[in-house]
Design a protein around this motif. Structure first.
Motif, PDB file in Angstrom:
ATOM      1  N   PHE A  35      29.800   6.007  28.321  1.00  0.00           N
ATOM      2  CA  PHE A  35      30.795   5.236  29.075  1.00  0.00           C
ATOM      3  C   PHE A  35      31.606   4.269  28.216  1.00  0.00           C
ATOM      4  O   PHE A  35      32.536   3.650  28.695  1.00  0.00           O
ATOM      5  N   LEU A  36      31.240   4.125  26.947  1.00  0.00           N
ATOM      6  CA  LEU A  36      32.035   3.251  26.074  1.00  0.00           C
ATOM      7  C   LEU A  36      32.755   4.055  24.994  1.00  0.00           C
ATOM      8  O   LEU A  36      33.975   3.952  24.838  1.00  0.00           O
ATOM      9  N   LEU A  37      31.987   4.902  24.285  1.00  0.00           N
ATOM     10  CA  LEU A  37      32.619   5.651  23.197  1.00  0.00           C
ATOM     11  C   LEU A  37      33.592   6.709  23.693  1.00  0.00           C
ATOM     12  O   LEU A  37      34.464   7.157  22.951  1.00  0.00           O
ATOM     13  N   ARG A  38      33.473   7.103  24.968  1.00  0.00           N
ATOM     14  CA  ARG A  38      34.384   8.127  25.493  1.00  0.00           C
ATOM     15  C   ARG A  38      35.832   7.654  25.540  1.00  0.00           C
ATOM     16  O   ARG A  38      36.755   8.462  25.561  1.00  0.00           O
ATOM     17  N   TYR A  39      36.001   6.339  25.582  1.00  0.00           N
ATOM     18  CA  TYR A  39      37.371   5.802  25.635  1.00  0.00           C
ATOM     19  C   TYR A  39      37.968   5.560  24.244  1.00  0.00           C
ATOM     20  O   TYR A  39      39.102   5.112  24.119  1.00  0.00           O
ATOM     21  N   VAL A  40      37.185   5.838  23.200  1.00  0.00           N
ATOM     22  CA  VAL A  40      37.703   5.697  21.832  1.00  0.00           C
ATOM     23  C   VAL A  40      38.122   7.083  21.348  1.00  0.00           C
ATOM     24  O   VAL A  40      37.310   8.015  21.362  1.00  0.00           O
ATOM     25  N   PRO A  41      39.378   7.254  20.924  1.00  0.00           N
ATOM     26  CA  PRO A  41      39.845   8.580  20.470  1.00  0.00           C
ATOM     27  C   PRO A  41      39.145   8.987  19.190  1.00  0.00           C
ATOM     28  O   PRO A  41      38.729   8.145  18.387  1.00  0.00           O
ATOM     29  N   ASP A  42      38.988  10.302  19.041  1.00  0.00           N
ATOM     30  CA  ASP A  42      38.331  10.813  17.838  1.00  0.00           C
ATOM     31  C   ASP A  42      39.319  11.060  16.703  1.00  0.00           C
ATOM     32  O   ASP A  42      38.910  11.244  15.561  1.00  0.00           O
ATOM     33  N   ALA A  43      40.616  11.030  16.992  1.00  0.00           N
ATOM     34  CA  ALA A  43      41.639  11.248  15.949  1.00  0.00           C
ATOM     35  C   ALA A  43      41.788  10.003  15.086  1.00  0.00           C
ATOM     36  O   ALA A  43      41.351   8.912  15.448  1.00  0.00           O
ATOM     37  N   GLN A  44      42.444  10.208  13.935  1.00  0.00           N
ATOM     38  CA  GLN A  44      42.689   9.088  13.028  1.00  0.00           C
ATOM     39  C   GLN A  44      43.661   8.112  13.668  1.00  0.00           C
ATOM     40  O   GLN A  44      44.725   8.494  14.140  1.00  0.00           O
ATOM     41  N   ILE A  45      43.243   6.847  13.744  1.00  0.00           N
ATOM     42  CA  ILE A  45      44.094   5.829  14.348  1.00  0.00           C
ATOM     43  C   ILE A  45      44.903   5.164  13.237  1.00  0.00           C
ATOM     44  O   ILE A  45      44.338   4.618  12.285  1.00  0.00           O
ATOM     45  N   VAL A  46      46.233   5.249  13.358  1.00  0.00           N
ATOM     46  CA  VAL A  46      47.138   4.671  12.339  1.00  0.00           C
ATOM     47  C   VAL A  46      47.492   3.264  12.773  1.00  0.00           C
ATOM     48  O   VAL A  46      48.013   3.048  13.874  1.00  0.00           O
ATOM     49  N   ALA A  47      47.146   2.323  11.926  1.00  0.00           N
ATOM     50  CA  ALA A  47      47.467   0.917  12.219  1.00  0.00           C
ATOM     51  C   ALA A  47      47.519   0.170  10.915  1.00  0.00           C
ATOM     52  O   ALA A  47      47.192   0.696   9.832  1.00  0.00           O
ATOM     53  N   ASP A  48      48.001  -1.087  10.986  1.00  0.00           N
ATOM     54  CA  ASP A  48      48.110  -1.911   9.778  1.00  0.00           C
ATOM     55  C   ASP A  48      46.722  -2.249   9.226  1.00  0.00           C
ATOM     56  O   ASP A  48      46.586  -2.510   8.017  1.00  0.00           O
TER      57      ASP A  48
END
Length: 364
Positions: A35-48
């Protein structure tokens, strides 16, 4: 077949506690993962700045979750072992008391302290059972010793008389036979009394509705010649008193009480009163006689086997075996009643037998 040794109750409880802890931990970790990790995408997150994705979190979370599970297992087993031992400690004390009881030691008590709970109730019931068993065993041992002594006496008398007669050339055969007959009759009377006492204690009898007032009249009528010879006036009366029980045993109960009242009375001018009455829930038989003043401490022992009261002696008219009141009490208890002895202020005794009414009144 021999029983296979299984796990102890403490080990079972320990594994149960540990299983509950581990299962709860698994559910908690699963809740976090689902119920928590399911909302985190598995793709590479591009950010500063660096933002971990699901795979990064799982790689960091799984080792920590494994370590937590190891800690939970250790805590569950260790804590469960300690808690199980603490919870089962009262059972260990009860088990030790039971082992001592099987070895013949009935004086030991669990005496469990602390707040009242299921274990405390069990320990108190067990202590009460041990107390009753100890009292019954002591009574049986005392009864067996007294019975052995009482039975040995007539046999020893018979043997002595035969030995004397064998060496006495001038023996009176008729007198010897008469005396042996008296001794043998006493032995038979004692044996029959012991059998009757055993039958009453086993409660092995057929129950029917019996009127105590009629039994009282029959007992008085049968014993009236004895009362006349002793100069004892007997009065009988009262209301109908129906009870549910054995007619033979109840007749013996009434006869024993009336006989006891006649025999243990004043040397002259004695009196016996036999009365019956009924209440909505119980019936009573009251046998009152005159006699010597009996102290309360002696009255309390009169229902014990082979007790004949203060200065009670045997005579040619009625030897007695010391079981009259003991049999009366056992018969009363076998019928779910109670026997109460009350000394009279002027001397003598009042015996009251309370028995359940076979048709109790719902309004009583």
């Amino acid at each position: 077949m021999p029983r296979r040794a299984g796990m102890s109750a403490r080990l079972k409880l320990t594994l149960s506690y540990a299983g509950i802890v581990v299962f709860s931990g698994i559910l908690l970790l699963a809740a976090v993962g689902l119920f928590l990790l399911r909302y985190v995408p598995d793709a590479q997150i591009v950010a500063d700045i660096f933002v971990p994705n699901r795979s990064d979190l799982l790689r960091a979370f799984v080792p920590v979750a494994g370590a937590v599970m190891v800690v939970l297992i250790a805590l569950g087993l260790g804590g469960g072992w300690l808690l199980a031992g603490r919870m089962l400690a009262p059972l260990d004390r009860i088990s030790d008391a039971a082992k001592l009881a099987t070895q013949g030691s009935l004086s030991h008590r669990v005496a469990l302290e602390g707040p009242r709970d299921e274990f405390r109730d069990l320990a108190d019931v067990f202590d009460s059972m041990l107390e009753q068993l100890e009292a019954q065993v002591a009574e049986q041992q005392r009864f067996a010793a007294n019975a052995s002594h009482e039975l040995r006496t007539p046999l020893a008398i018979s043997q002595t008389m035969l030995e004397v007669a064998r060496t006495d050339p001038d023996r009176d055969v008729d007198a010897l036979i008469s005396r042996l007959q008296e001794v043998n009759a006493r032995a038979i009377e004692l044996t029959e009394a012991l059998l009757l006492l055993s039958r009453a204690e086993r409660r092995s009898f057929t129950r029917e509705v019996v009127d105590l007032s009629l039994l009282a009249e029959e007992a008085v009528e049968a014993l009236l010649p004895l009362a006349d010879r002793r100069g004892v006036a007997v009065e009988v009366g009262g209301a109908a008193a129906p009870v549910l029980g054995s007619s033979a045993l109840l007749q013996q109960l009434v006869t024993n009480l009336v006989l006891n009242a006649i025999v243990h009375n004043l040397p002259a001018g004695g009196a016996v009163a036999v009365r019956t009455h009924a209440t909505p829930h119980a019936v009573a038989l009251v046998v009152e006689n005159t006699g010597e003043v009996l102290p309360a401490y002696r009255v309390a022992t009169l229902t014990e086997p082979f007790q004949r009261g203060a200065e009670r002696t045997r005579d040619e008219d009625h030897a007695g075996v010391g079981l009259g009141l003991a049999i009366a009490q056992r018969i009363t208890q076998a019928h779910g009643g109670s026997l109460v002895l009350t000394p009279r202020a002027d001397g003598g005794l009042i015996v009251t037998v309370w028995l359940p009414h076979p048709y109790p009144s719902p309004l009583g």
